[in-house]
Structures are given as C-alpha cells and as structure tokens.
Design a protein around this motif. Structure first.
Motif, mmCIF file in Angstrom:
data_model
loop_
_atom_site.group_PDB
_atom_site.id
_atom_site.type_symbol
_atom_site.label_atom_id
_atom_site.label_comp_id
_atom_site.label_asym_id
_atom_site.label_seq_id
_atom_site.Cartn_x
_atom_site.Cartn_y
_atom_site.Cartn_z
ATOM 1 N N PRO A 510 0.805 -1.226 0.000
ATOM 2 C CA PRO A 510 0.000 0.000 0.000
ATOM 3 C C PRO A 510 0.838 1.275 0.000
ATOM 4 O O PRO A 510 2.028 1.278 0.328
ATOM 5 C CB PRO A 510 -0.811 -0.116 1.297
ATOM 6 C CG PRO A 510 -0.789 -1.568 1.645
ATOM 7 C CD PRO A 510 0.543 -2.071 1.167
ATOM 8 N N SER A 511 0.183 2.376 -0.334
ATOM 9 C CA SER A 511 0.792 3.700 -0.257
ATOM 10 C C SER A 511 1.159 4.013 1.195
ATOM 11 O O SER A 511 0.682 3.350 2.123
ATOM 12 C CB SER A 511 -0.179 4.757 -0.785
ATOM 13 O OG SER A 511 -0.518 4.505 -2.128
ATOM 14 N N PRO A 512 1.990 5.030 1.422
ATOM 15 C CA PRO A 512 2.380 5.349 2.802
ATOM 16 C C PRO A 512 1.212 5.699 3.716
ATOM 17 O O PRO A 512 1.254 5.415 4.913
ATOM 18 C CB PRO A 512 3.322 6.546 2.623
ATOM 19 C CG PRO A 512 3.879 6.391 1.247
ATOM 20 C CD PRO A 512 2.763 5.819 0.436
ATOM 21 N N GLU A 513 0.162 6.326 3.158
ATOM 22 C CA GLU A 513 -0.978 6.757 3.959
ATOM 23 C C GLU A 513 -2.267 6.490 3.190
ATOM 24 O O GLU A 513 -2.247 6.334 1.967
ATOM 25 C CB GLU A 513 -0.888 8.260 4.245
ATOM 26 C CG GLU A 513 0.348 8.711 4.994
ATOM 27 C CD GLU A 513 0.387 10.225 5.096
ATOM 28 O OE1 GLU A 513 0.040 10.738 6.178
ATOM 29 O OE2 GLU A 513 0.732 10.883 4.096
ATOM 30 N N PRO A 514 -3.411 6.469 3.888
ATOM 31 C CA PRO A 514 -4.687 6.361 3.175
ATOM 32 C C PRO A 514 -4.863 7.529 2.213
ATOM 33 O O PRO A 514 -4.466 8.657 2.505
ATOM 34 C CB PRO A 514 -5.724 6.410 4.305
ATOM 35 C CG PRO A 514 -4.985 6.036 5.541
ATOM 36 C CD PRO A 514 -3.583 6.516 5.353
ATOM 37 N N VAL A 515 -5.458 7.246 1.068
ATOM 38 C CA VAL A 515 -5.595 8.239 0.000
ATOM 39 C C VAL A 515 -7.063 8.363 -0.384
ATOM 40 O O VAL A 515 -7.765 7.360 -0.532
ATOM 41 C CB VAL A 515 -4.766 7.825 -1.238
ATOM 42 C CG1 VAL A 515 -5.046 8.752 -2.413
ATOM 43 C CG2 VAL A 515 -3.281 7.813 -0.900
ATOM 44 N N THR A 516 -7.511 9.595 -0.547
ATOM 45 C CA THR A 516 -8.826 9.851 -1.131
ATOM 46 C C THR A 516 -8.627 10.274 -2.580
ATOM 47 O O THR A 516 -7.886 11.222 -2.867
ATOM 48 C CB THR A 516 -9.585 10.943 -0.359
ATOM 49 O OG1 THR A 516 -9.807 10.488 0.983
ATOM 50 C CG2 THR A 516 -10.929 11.232 -1.014
ATOM 51 N N LEU A 517 -9.272 9.553 -3.477
ATOM 52 C CA LEU A 517 -9.131 9.753 -4.917
ATOM 53 C C LEU A 517 -10.403 10.375 -5.474
ATOM 54 O O LEU A 517 -11.512 9.949 -5.131
ATOM 55 C CB LEU A 517 -8.879 8.401 -5.596
ATOM 56 C CG LEU A 517 -8.993 8.342 -7.123
ATOM 57 C CD1 LEU A 517 -7.809 9.045 -7.771
ATOM 58 C CD2 LEU A 517 -9.082 6.884 -7.593
ATOM 59 N N THR A 669 18.672 -7.371 9.788
ATOM 60 C CA THR A 669 17.723 -6.337 10.194
ATOM 61 C C THR A 669 18.105 -5.033 9.508
ATOM 62 O O THR A 669 19.283 -4.653 9.510
ATOM 63 C CB THR A 669 17.726 -6.136 11.718
ATOM 64 O OG1 THR A 669 17.383 -7.368 12.358
ATOM 65 C CG2 THR A 669 16.712 -5.073 12.132
ATOM 66 N N SER A 670 17.133 -4.362 8.909
ATOM 67 C CA SER A 670 17.436 -3.088 8.261
ATOM 68 C C SER A 670 16.196 -2.212 8.214
ATOM 69 O O SER A 670 15.060 -2.697 8.245
ATOM 70 C CB SER A 670 17.990 -3.302 6.846
ATOM 71 O OG SER A 670 17.110 -4.069 6.063
ATOM 72 N N VAL A 671 16.445 -0.914 8.165
ATOM 73 C CA VAL A 671 15.409 0.099 7.972
ATOM 74 C C VAL A 671 15.766 0.846 6.695
ATOM 75 O O VAL A 671 16.877 1.379 6.571
ATOM 76 C CB VAL A 671 15.328 1.066 9.167
ATOM 77 C CG1 VAL A 671 14.281 2.145 8.899
ATOM 78 C CG2 VAL A 671 15.003 0.306 10.446
ATOM 79 N N ILE A 672 14.838 0.864 5.741
ATOM 80 C CA ILE A 672 15.114 1.418 4.413
ATOM 81 C C ILE A 672 14.113 2.536 4.139
ATOM 82 O O ILE A 672 12.898 2.292 4.136
ATOM 83 C CB ILE A 672 15.009 0.321 3.341
ATOM 84 C CG1 ILE A 672 16.006 -0.808 3.653
ATOM 85 C CG2 ILE A 672 15.247 0.894 1.949
ATOM 86 C CD1 ILE A 672 15.810 -2.052 2.825
ATOM 87 N N PRO A 673 14.571 3.755 3.926
ATOM 88 C CA PRO A 673 13.637 4.866 3.680
ATOM 89 C C PRO A 673 12.799 4.638 2.425
ATOM 90 O O PRO A 673 13.289 4.131 1.415
ATOM 91 C CB PRO A 673 14.568 6.076 3.514
ATOM 92 C CG PRO A 673 15.837 5.684 4.194
ATOM 93 C CD PRO A 673 15.969 4.210 3.981
ATOM 94 N N ARG A 674 11.535 5.014 2.497
ATOM 95 C CA ARG A 674 10.660 4.982 1.330
ATOM 96 C C ARG A 674 10.896 6.245 0.503
ATOM 97 O O ARG A 674 11.047 7.336 1.045
ATOM 98 C CB ARG A 674 9.189 4.910 1.749
ATOM 99 C CG ARG A 674 8.848 3.688 2.563
ATOM 100 C CD ARG A 674 7.386 3.664 2.978
ATOM 101 N NE ARG A 674 6.489 3.350 1.865
ATOM 102 C CZ ARG A 674 5.281 2.816 2.011
ATOM 103 N NH1 ARG A 674 4.821 2.542 3.235
ATOM 104 N NH2 ARG A 674 4.525 2.554 0.970
ATOM 105 N N ASP A 675 10.912 6.063 -0.805
ATOM 106 C CA ASP A 675 11.143 7.193 -1.706
ATOM 107 C C ASP A 675 10.163 7.107 -2.869
ATOM 108 O O ASP A 675 10.425 6.467 -3.878
ATOM 109 C CB ASP A 675 12.588 7.177 -2.211
ATOM 110 C CG ASP A 675 12.941 8.407 -3.031
ATOM 111 O OD1 ASP A 675 12.084 9.302 -3.168
ATOM 112 O OD2 ASP A 675 14.077 8.467 -3.541
ATOM 113 N N CYS A 676 9.004 7.708 -2.685
ATOM 114 C CA CYS A 676 7.951 7.698 -3.714
ATOM 115 C C CYS A 676 7.515 6.275 -4.054
ATOM 116 O O CYS A 676 7.232 5.955 -5.207
ATOM 117 C CB CYS A 676 8.397 8.452 -4.963
ATOM 118 S SG CYS A 676 8.590 10.228 -4.723
ATOM 119 N N VAL A 677 7.464 5.421 -3.057
ATOM 120 C CA VAL A 677 6.965 4.050 -3.217
ATOM 121 C C VAL A 677 6.081 3.724 -2.023
ATOM 122 O O VAL A 677 6.473 4.000 -0.894
ATOM 123 C CB VAL A 677 8.116 3.031 -3.309
ATOM 124 C CG1 VAL A 677 7.594 1.610 -3.188
ATOM 125 C CG2 VAL A 677 8.853 3.193 -4.624
#
Length: 677
Positions: A510-517, A669-677
């Motif tokens: 899913p997208s990072p947050e809920p989206v209203t389209l 174990t890793s934390v990977i920043p989201r970049d437009c995904v």
C-alpha cells in the motif's frame, strides 16, 4: 502428456560434468546428446538456471532435454554458480558475473568434440531472462534463443515493481531465493567439500530483498539486464512465449514490436509453465515446435516454422470467476505482424458510473470520490500464477465494493480484444504519495465479475520511473494506465467493467498513507479497447493446429510424506485484523534414481488491521530439507516486512541444521527509507 520413447536418435546422458571457468570455479552440468555425436557433431542448447538440476528441476528437465537430444541436439542443463552442485556463491539475479559465466559455458559447449560449434539458449523465467541478456552480448557461437515467461524490462515488468508500485510478490520471490540459496550441494557428487561449499553459501549469499528495496526507482541497477535498453543488440532469432495467467505476457508484445530479427510470439492460457506442461490448459505440443525452431536456426533446415503468424494467441472465452481452471475454453488466433493493422482501438468515455457506448453523449457530472479500504485486493490472486491452486483472481465483486466502478450496457454483440487496453483518467488525490489499481472485468448477466486484465500506477511515477515526483494534493492530473495485454471474448449480454481503487493489497504494497481519490468524468476519462475484428477465410491469420503435448519420461519419484496447499482469508471482527494465509507444502519426495529425499514447505501471511496503514505486514517462512541414509540437512528461513509512512522495516533469519544440530544462524535487520513508493 504423451510419453515418447521412440526417438530419431538414441540418447546418452552424462549426469555430472564439471565445466571450468576462467576464475577457477567449476559449474555442474547435466548433458544429454545423441549417441555417436562425438563422431557426428550436433548443435548444443543451454538452459542456465539456479534451481538445482539434480533434484528440484529434475522431473521437468528429463521431459524436454532428452526429447531434444533424441532429435539431434546436445542439451546442457547447467546450475549457476552457487546453486545445485556448482562452486562459488550466488549473490543476486543476472549479475555481470552470471552473464560472463554463460558466455564461457557457451564457448565450452561449442568447443566440445560432440558439438558442431553452433549453440542456442532456452529457458523459462530466470533461464528466459538470461537467454535474452546473453543474446544481447552476441557470443560468437549463439544462433537463436527461446525465452519463456521472461521480460525485457526488469523494473517495469518483473516481480519487483509494476507501474512503479512495489509488488507483494517481491517479498514472496525474495523469500524463495533466500531459501534456495541456503541449500547444500550433494555430497554424493562433490564429496567431502560439500560442507565448506554449503557454509560459503550460508555466509555470503545475503538477503536479496534488502538490495531490491534500496532500488525503488528505475536506476542503473534495474537497467542492467533490461534488454529493452537496446533491443537492437539482439541479432539472433527469438521465440518468445508466455501465458495470460503468467506475470510476463507483456514482453512478448514488446519483443515482437521492437526486435529487428526473425521473431515468433506465442501466448496461451497458461500460468508460469512451459506450454507442453501448460496449466490452465490446453497444453500444446510445444517441444515439436521447439525442435522445428532449432532445426531452422541451428541446423539451417529450410522448414516452414516461420510461415506461422508472428503472433499466435489463445482467444479466451468468457468464464465464471474461479481461483483455478483445468482448461480455459477458447481458440487460437494469429496476427501476421505486431503491432497488427487488424487491431482497432475503440475509445469509450467513462461517466456517471458507465462505460459509455459509441454515440452516447459524454457525461460531465462532478467527480467520483473514494478512499478504498485496505481489504480491497484480497481477491486479486498472485501477480504471477504458478497454478498452485488457488492463486488466480476470484470474483471481483468484493474488491469492486471498494472501488469506483464503470459498467457498460449489456453488449449487443460479441466483442473480442487482443493487446493492451489503456485507461485514461483525470484525477486528484489528497496525499503526496498515491497509487491506483485499474481493472477490466467481464460481468455476467448474473453479476459475476471475472477479472480479464489490470494495470497499476504509482501516481508519483506518472511522468517516468527514473525521477518520480511528489503529488500536489488537490491538483488535477491526467494519467494513462496501460493494462496487461490479453486476448478475451465478451459474449452478447455481458458487460465490460472498469474498476479503479487506491488499494490492491496484498498484490501491491500500500501507499504510505490512506488516500482519497477523485476521478473527474468527461473527455479525459476514458478507456481504449484493442478490438480485434473476426478473421475471414484466407486473410493469413489462420493458425495451424498444434500437436499433442509430448516428451520423454520424467525421472521417477516416490511420495514419502503428503503436502498441502491452502489459500485462506481470515477476518477477526473483534480486533479487526484481516489476513491472507498461503500454504504451499510439497511434502517429502524421494528421487528414486539418486535415493535423495527432498522436503519443501512455504508459508506466507499478509495482514493488516482495519485501515491502519502502519499495520501492514508480510511474513514468509520456508523449510528446505535433504536426506539420504545417515546424511540429513535442513534450513529454515523467515522474512518479515513491515512499513511506516517513511520507512520499510525488514527482519530475516536463517537457521541451518545437520540432523538435529543447528550449525549456522544468520540474522538480518534493516530500515530502508521509502522514496515515492
């Protein structure tokens, strides 16, 4: 499938040949060739994959490689470095080292006394990928390839991303390779060095999912091995094969359109299978076709293989929704070239919840607005079907309940489409990151909705996958969403449905947050259907019937322990947790000819709580076991992927056992920043 034993040539099999490479590594090969070929050399055909030729692919290999050898070819099934009984370590897909190895293997084959110096490459999935990639490097001996269920574009059209959206199968596939890479070579072949080779793999193969998640855009990592970057580099004939239930049908269309060499395309109803083993059926006599292909391009026999239409496709008839089909009814259709002048794109406006017909006035009412629940997509099936029931999309009505839906009127006459439909939308969203899933379904008079095809678009990637751009909330955008290519017939009385949602989990992360389209109706919101008029006698589009599927006898196996396959949807209405649980347990099988017992089990779980996007979780667990006499090894791998609005969180473990004793453990174990995904 018919088993054939009476072949034009008797076949010799060399079960374990070591091919030396320039860096000292030796690759394990199994080679079938005609008896007497050392005195009467023949062309060689290479299949080069990491799936363990001695056990995991032994049955499949034994059906088609001896068959082709019996028709006058030396067939080599070679394990990639770091897999099966080959030396070295495998650290990712399609690396430069892999392609260099392939070139060295082809040169070695061409130099053998039983080879006449001409070679071909073939393969399905990984082997189809590297056949294309090696062809683009133009090794001297290579004369032709056959690529099945593969792609020319590793970013836009593979298991990792689709339309810039992160696929759930990215986790599933990474977990599969995490498990496969943990497997040891066979001591019966490599002797006492097996343990050292095994521990090198356990220590150094790595967690590929971490790498893939760090390349969220179409960068140089994905361009490497994507032959679409320069299709002109391929200078040998190509046969490209896939199926409508497969994840890789689109590349067949692109290869036909973009290659400047002789090319044949074949698209059946199949999942991720060779066509002679094709499911859903009907399977076809593909090995006969393949022998004719090699005869033409490796032996120079002037046969009629290229007289077939450039594209042969299975035109699917309407079916009610099901997660599995034994066969898909339909017929073979052909096009002499692709793109075909016979395909006419019909544009239909989307408005007032309708797919408007020709001549109907465009509806310009206000926007249709929706925020899809996270549960939208639970009936989507797998991105790539392996025909492991039930992994095909089910009735789309429940997913359509969380979607903006446009229905046509009942069709007055039969409609057939062939190719990729395109949906154009004028839209706005209320978040800087958003994705949409667009589906085209066949709706019966009773309301059942069978998904025909679909497309995905990460809206931040609307202007390209290399440099995505954050969205401006509230701004209107015009986007185009190509749907996967397909051949489908819609009967009179059925409706064509277009559905649009902001979630399609777990097929898509899913997208990072809920989206209203908001979708704005009018001239910029429409669907373009690739309509194929019915063929007429003598127009050159007829397809000659295929032969019955046939091959040589597979190696024998014995069932030691039964397995199970499940696909369960669970909803906890107290805690509001929904989960999709997939079990693929192949039990324990003994390969009788080598007295080896192999155990495989995979569990996948995809869950979320209500519409809490931070609760989304994918978890996989694999067990791989190998045993013979007193020798017994087992590996257990587990991968967990979660996310927040800003990061992916990845945790994975690997445990290896000899008997009951744990001999190795790895934790990632890793934390990977989201970049437009």
């Amino acid at each position: 499938m018919r088993t054939v034993s009476d072949l034009p040539n008797d076949v010799r099999e060399d079960e374990y040949i070591q091919i030396p490479l320039s860096d000292g590594v030796r690759l394990a090969a199994r080679i079938w060739r005609p008896v007497g070929s050392e005195n009467d050399p023949v062309p060689a055909v290479l299949e080069f994959i990491p799936y363990r030729r001695r056990d995991l692919t032994a049955q499949r290999d034994s059906i088609h490689h001896p068959y082709m050898a019996g028709h006058g070819y030396a067939c080599a099934r070679v394990d990639l470095r770091g897999s099966g009984d080959s030396g070295g370590v495998l650290t990712d897909e399609y690396l430069e080292r892999e392609l260099l190895d392939a070139e060295e293997v082809l040169a070695w084959l061409a130099d053998q006394p039983w080879c006449d110096g001409r070679t071909g490459m073939m393969g399905i999935s990984w082997g189809g990928f590297n056949a294309l990639q090696v062809a683009a490097r133009r090794p001297e001996s290579l004369r032709a390839i056959m690529t099945a269920s593969s792609t020319d574009d590793r970013y836009s059209d593979d298991v990792h991303f689709m339309g810039g959206c992160l696929l759930g199968d990215n986790l599933s596939w990474a977990s599969t390779m995490f498990a496969y890479n943990s497997c040891p070579p066979d001591p019966a072949l490599v002797g006492g060095q097996w343990r050292k080779m095994w521990h090198e793999r356990l220590e150094h193969s790595g967690l590929w999912l971490d790498t893939w998640l760090r390349h969220q855009h179409r960068d140089g990592y994905w361009k490497h091995g994507s032959v679409i970057e320069d299709l002109g580099a391929i200078q040998v004939p190509v046969m490209a094969v896939s199926g409508w239930a497969d994840g890789y049908s689109n590349s067949v269309f692109r290869l036909l359109a973009g290659l400047g060499v002789p090319c044949l395309g074949l698209l059946g109803p199949w999942s991720h299978k060779y066509p002679h083993l094709g499911q859903p059926g009907p399977a076809i006599g593909f090995l006969q076709e393949l022998v004719r292909w090699w005869d033409r391009w490796l032996k120079g026999i002037d046969n009629d293989v290229m007289e077939a239409p450039a594209l042969r496709a299975w035109m699917q008839e309407s079916v009610v929704p099901s997660t599995a089909y034994e066969e898909r009814p339909g017929r073979w259709v052909g096009e002499r070239e692709w793109p075909s002048p016979n395909i006419v794109f019909e544009s239909r406006s989307l408005g007032a919840g309708r797919v408007l017909g020709e001549g109907e006035p465009e509806k310009r009412e206000g926007a249709l607005t929706l925020s899809s629940p996270l549960s939208t997509g639970q009936h989507a099936g797998k991105w790539c079907s392996y025909n492991a029931p039930p992994d095909l999309p089910y009735d789309q009505r429940e997913d359509d309940g969380g979607s903006i839906v446009f229905d046509s009127v009942p069709l007055p006459e039969r409609l057939e489409i062939l190719g990729s439909a395109v949906v154009e939308l004028e839209l706005a969203v209320d978040r800087p990151d958003a994705m949409i899933a667009v589906r085209l379904s066949d709706v019966t008079p009773k309301g059942q909705a069978t998904r025909v095809t679909y497309g995905l678009l990460n809206l931040t990637h609307a202007n390209g996958h290399e440099r995505p751009e954050k969205l401006v909330p509230g701004r209107r955008y015009r986007v185009s969403v190509p749907l996967n290519g397909v051949a489908q017939a819609f009967p009179p009385g059925h409706r064509v449905r277009i559905s649009v949602s902001t979630s399609y989990w777990p097929l898509v992360w899913p997208s990072p947050e809920p989206v209203t389209l908001s979708v704005f109706q009018g001239e910029h919101t429409r669907v373009h259907l690739p309509v194929r008029p019915a063929e007429s006698e003598g127009d050159g589009r007829e397809v000659a019937p295929f032969g019955e599927p046939e091959g040589t006898a597979p190696v024998t196996t014995s069932r030691i322990e039964s397995g199970e396959e499940r696909w369960d949807l669970n909803q906890d209405l107290v805690n509001y947790e929904s989960s999709l649980n997939v079990v693929k347990d192949l039990g324990t099988v003994r390969f009788d000819d080598i007295d080896l017992e192999v155990t495989r089990r995979a569990d996948e779980r995809y869950s979320h709580v209500h519409d809490d996007y931070d609760s989304v979780r994918g978890e996989t667990a694999w067990t791989m076991g190998f045993a013979r006499g007193d020798w017994s090894v087992r590996t257990e791998t587990r991968t967990v992927l979660t996310s927040t609005a800003t990061d992916f969180h990845l945790h994975a473990t690997l445990d290896a056992y000899e008997g009951t004793r744990r001999v190795a453990t790895k934790i990632y174990t890793s934390v990977i920043p989201r970049d437009c995904v």
